[in-house]
Motif scaffolding. Structure first.
Motif, short mmCIF file in Angstrom:
data_model
loop_
_atom_site.label_atom_id
_atom_site.label_comp_id
_atom_site.label_asym_id
_atom_site.label_seq_id
_atom_site.Cartn_x
_atom_site.Cartn_y
_atom_site.Cartn_z
N ARG A 144 43.71 14.83 -60.57
CA ARG A 144 45.07 14.68 -60.07
C ARG A 144 46.01 14.22 -61.17
O ARG A 144 47.17 14.65 -61.25
CB ARG A 144 45.09 13.69 -58.90
N GLU A 145 45.53 13.33 -62.03
CA GLU A 145 46.35 12.86 -63.15
C GLU A 145 46.66 14.01 -64.10
O GLU A 145 47.79 14.12 -64.59
CB GLU A 145 45.61 11.75 -63.90
N ALA A 146 45.66 14.86 -64.37
CA ALA A 146 45.89 16.00 -65.26
C ALA A 146 46.89 16.96 -64.65
O ALA A 146 47.76 17.50 -65.35
CB ALA A 146 44.56 16.71 -65.53
N LEU A 147 46.80 17.18 -63.33
CA LEU A 147 47.74 18.05 -62.65
C LEU A 147 49.16 17.48 -62.73
O LEU A 147 50.12 18.20 -63.00
CB LEU A 147 47.33 18.24 -61.19
N ALA A 148 49.28 16.16 -62.48
CA ALA A 148 50.59 15.53 -62.55
C ALA A 148 51.18 15.62 -63.96
O ALA A 148 52.37 15.88 -64.13
CB ALA A 148 50.48 14.06 -62.12
N GLN A 149 50.32 15.43 -64.96
CA GLN A 149 50.78 15.52 -66.35
C GLN A 149 51.24 16.93 -66.67
O GLN A 149 52.26 17.13 -67.32
CB GLN A 149 49.65 15.10 -67.29
N SER A 150 50.48 17.93 -66.20
CA SER A 150 50.84 19.31 -66.44
C SER A 150 52.15 19.66 -65.74
O SER A 150 53.02 20.34 -66.29
CB SER A 150 49.73 20.24 -65.96
#
Length: 307
Positions: A121-127
């Protein structure tokens, strides 16, 4: 011995006081020696580095603390060489925030599944954040690129290659249970295009790579974890998704929670997860009983898995 290595270099004075030993010497490369010894009801840290040599006294009573000088010396070593210990009793995690004894210890695999979900989820938010910033500035950057006669751009052949590369990345991200935004493949009829269109496509491809960068490291780790686990486990397949982190599909197509795996399977999963997702870069990894509960075939392939 593994605990002493960690305790000495991390400065865990409680463990040093409780573990019985007289003298313990760690020789690091390049040429740094850390020695801890007990003598006359006192404990001493002795550092040797080149021409530098100094000894610091530490008490053995329960209120004893390491001095700032010792801690600074240790930090200078562990900054370049972190120490990461994986204990033998790794199936359960103690949650000190729970006072209820029935919930104080939780299955490690379920906690790690939750952690993986959060990482995704963090990677998705960062992307998404990166994508919003790029989209917001895209018109200005595009106008600047089109008006810059010196701006470089990809050829039509290079653009096709880059689109194929993005498609490969998308496939990797999909297999890791991650979302991706990849441009549609260039239509075949666009074989002859002018310079301005090439500049537009070049900028579009650059932005697409940037949006996917947030996923790349995580996707590599997820796919390696799934590859090793699926090579080992029989009659079940690891599936990774943003909701569950990881679950296992059995031949009946039903899903199996990770805490319902055998102890050997859980140990293998926990060990690999710790190595891939929790150990610091360039660390000295100390694994207590790496073969615990593992099938003999898995023990034989252990070194290959580590590589």
């Amino acid at each position: 011995i593994l605990k002493l290595i960690r305790a000495i270099l991390e400065g865990y004075i409680d463990e040093l006081q409780q573990i019985p030993f007289k003298r313990f010497i760690i020789v690091c490369d390049p040429a740094i020696t850390v020695e801890v010894y007990k003598e006359n009801n006192e404990m001493y840290y002795h550092f040797i580095s080149g021409q530098f040599e100094e000894t610091y006294q530490v008490g053995l009573d329960k209120n004893a603390e390491l001095s700032a000088s010792i801690l600074n010396r240790l930090k200078s070593i562990t900054k370049e060489m972190p120490i990461y210990l994986i204990n033998a009793d790794r199936l359960w995690l103690e949650k000190k925030e729970y006072t209820d004894a029935a919930h104080m210890f939780l299955p490690t695999v379920l906690e790690y599944a939750k952690e993986l979900s959060e990482l995704m989820r963090e990677a998705l938010a960062q992307s998404n954040y990166c994508g919003q910033e790029l989209d917001r500035s895209f018109p200005n950057r595009l106008i600047k690129r089109l008006n810059d006669t010196e701006a470089s751009y990809l050829s039509i052949e290079e653009i096709r290659e880059q689109l194929q590369e993005l498609e490969k990345k998308r496939t990797i991200l999909e297999s890791a249970g991650l979302f991706s935004n990849v441009p549609v493949a260039l239509p075949e009829e666009l074989s002859q295009v002018d310079e301005k269109i090439l500049k537009v496509l070049t900028l579009y491809i650059e932005d697409s790579h940037e949006k996917l960068r947030a996923f790349e490291s995580l996707a590599t780790k997820i796919n390696l974890l799934a590859t090793l686990i699926n090579k080992r486990f029989s009659y079940k397949v690891m599936e990774v998704n943003m909701k569950d982190g990881f679950v296992f599909k059995v031949p009946t197509k039903e899903k199996l929670r990770a805490d319902k795996l055998s102890s050997g399977e859980q140990n293998e999963l926990i060990l690999l997860f710790k190595l891939l997702f929790k150990s610091p870069a360039n660390a000295i990894i100390l694994i207590d009983e790496p073969e615990i509960s593992l099938h003999i075939a898995w023990q034989q392939s252990f070194l290959e898995d580590m590589e």
